[in-house]
Design an enzyme around this catalytic site. Sequence first.
Site, PDB file in Angstrom:
ATOM      1  CB  SER A  30      40.374  52.518  32.747  1.00 12.13           C
ATOM      2  OG  SER A  30      41.626  53.420  32.642  1.00 12.13           O
TER       3      SER A  30
ATOM      4  CG  ASP B 205      41.287  54.839  29.859  1.00 13.28           C
ATOM      5  OD1 ASP B 205      40.558  54.866  30.535  1.00 13.28           O
ATOM      6  OD2 ASP B 205      42.800  55.056  29.865  1.00 13.28           O
TER       7      ASP B 205
ATOM      8  NE  ARG C   3      37.353  56.597  36.339  1.00 15.13           N
ATOM      9  CZ  ARG C   3      38.258  55.498  36.237  1.00 15.13           C
ATOM     10  NH1 ARG C   3      38.979  55.640  34.987  1.00 15.13           N
ATOM     11  NH2 ARG C   3      38.543  54.893  37.037  1.00 15.13           N
TER      12      ARG C   3
ATOM     13  CG  HIS D  14      47.822  46.454  33.809  1.00 18.19           C
ATOM     14  ND1 HIS D  14      48.175  47.814  33.150  1.00 18.19           N
ATOM     15  CD2 HIS D  14      47.122  46.828  35.007  1.00 18.19           C
ATOM     16  CE1 HIS D  14      47.645  48.743  34.079  1.00 18.19           C
ATOM     17  NE2 HIS D  14      46.958  48.255  35.180  1.00 18.19           N
TER      18      HIS D  14
ATOM     19  CE  LYS E  19      44.694  52.461  30.209  1.00 18.95           C
ATOM     20  NZ  LYS E  19      44.801  53.436  31.296  1.00 18.95           N
TER      21      LYS E  19
HETATM   22  N1  URA Z   1      45.074  52.376  35.867  1.00 14.95           N
HETATM   23  C1  URA Z   1      44.077  52.857  34.778  1.00 14.95           C
HETATM   24  O1  URA Z   1      44.862  52.764  33.614  1.00 14.95           O
HETATM   25  N2  URA Z   1      43.015  53.120  34.922  1.00 14.95           N
HETATM   26  C2  URA Z   1      42.313  53.300  36.049  1.00 14.95           C
HETATM   27  O2  URA Z   1      41.100  53.811  36.077  1.00 14.95           O
HETATM   28  C3  URA Z   1      43.002  53.115  37.278  1.00 14.95           C
HETATM   29  C4  URA Z   1      44.370  52.445  37.120  1.00 14.95           C
END
Ligand code: URA
Length: 435
Positions: free
Chosen positions: A183, A161, A168, A82, A187
Amino acid sequence: MRALDIISKKRDKLELSKDEITFLIDGYTRDEIPDYQMAAWAMAVLLNGMTHEETAHLTNAMANSGDVLNLAELNSIIVDKHSTGGVGDKTTLSIAPIVAACGLAVGKMSGRGLGYSGGTIDKLESIPGYQAELSTKEFISQLKDIGIVLAGQSLDLAPADGKLYALRDVTGTVPSIPLIASSIMSKKIAAGAEAIVLDVKVGEGAFMKTFEDARELAKVMVNIGKLSNRRVIALLSPMDQPLGMAVGNALELKEAVLTLRGKGPEDYHEHCLNIASYMLLLGKKANSLEEARIMAQKSINDGTAFEKFRQFVAAQGGDLACIDNLDLLAKAENILEITAESSGYIAEVNAQDVGEASVILGGGRTKKGDLIDPAVGVMVYVKIGDYVEKGQKVFDVHYNKAELVQNAIDKLKESIKFSEQPVQPPPPNLGVIGM
Ligand code: URA
């Protein structure tokens, strides 16, 4: 249990238990806890923080709020990577086939562009026919058949999320390290990853502008991995200037494919080898980083990484003719050259400005649902530390709409700073956390 008591506890800087966090996330996912209470709680977290244990409980509660892929039947360690996002960061497009060609399954759910920072799925959609929306069944079956799948956010993974992130976004509670870390990691965990390589970007074109913040985010995510039985490492890499040369969807796709054929820009090629090597090491395909790097480079040299990319594009419905002949990808009608206004050393190529120029041309969205133009973008011909002569080409602007181009040119001219004194190029890596 009541949401009100949990909000008040966080307001008073007290630590929440696993049961309290799970109650809140489950209730919110089922629409039993309203947005206004969740927003108040998110603000209390932003202001008062969370312990590593609380952050891990939040991650696991969100990961378990929807499907959790069980990929045990694949008989391969599932590795994921990621990037926290940047400009010209098309790394997934090259490293997923490299790592898959070396025998590790790469199943990834990727995002679309966010602001000036590009998204993998938008780049892939510049291949005509490419299908990003897959069902869970299709995702697993492709991963089993060819060891590589790159899907959009269509799977029902970590829906809590998705909801919380949207909330948010409109309540000023995005820039909280525990909320960002949970977050991202929820995932990854829901998608079945056992080993995760995180590329935390730091600098002008990154989400994290300072090294200290980037290091803290990296540490929190590595800790979540430890507490959730996942092998996780985080690399810190600079995002002061764009990565590689191409910024824009089809331009970046082309650069990623050229890299798989051994013809990519040096900084991008190097970055891909670095990330791929850590993935191969964590996925236990190699015993050392050096061995992993040799494997990754070999997959480029012998054509197996490029062939894996072709298999993956074909499996997801993309037109292979465009991959075999990159000139068939969408091309802008006009290309305008920008040249250096003075001689000197390049002191800055502000990545955010270059990313914004590409968005202005139509390469990104300014509001939800905007259509993007795959063909437009910017080619960047200079790097920090290079010496350029006045009149030397520094950018090519690829554009379709003449009325948009002046704003993009202004942004690009703003992005570049010259120095009479030699300038040290930024180091390719700023550190590794978790090794
Ligand atoms: N990317 C995400 O998946 N979540 C966040 O809170 C910020 C960047």
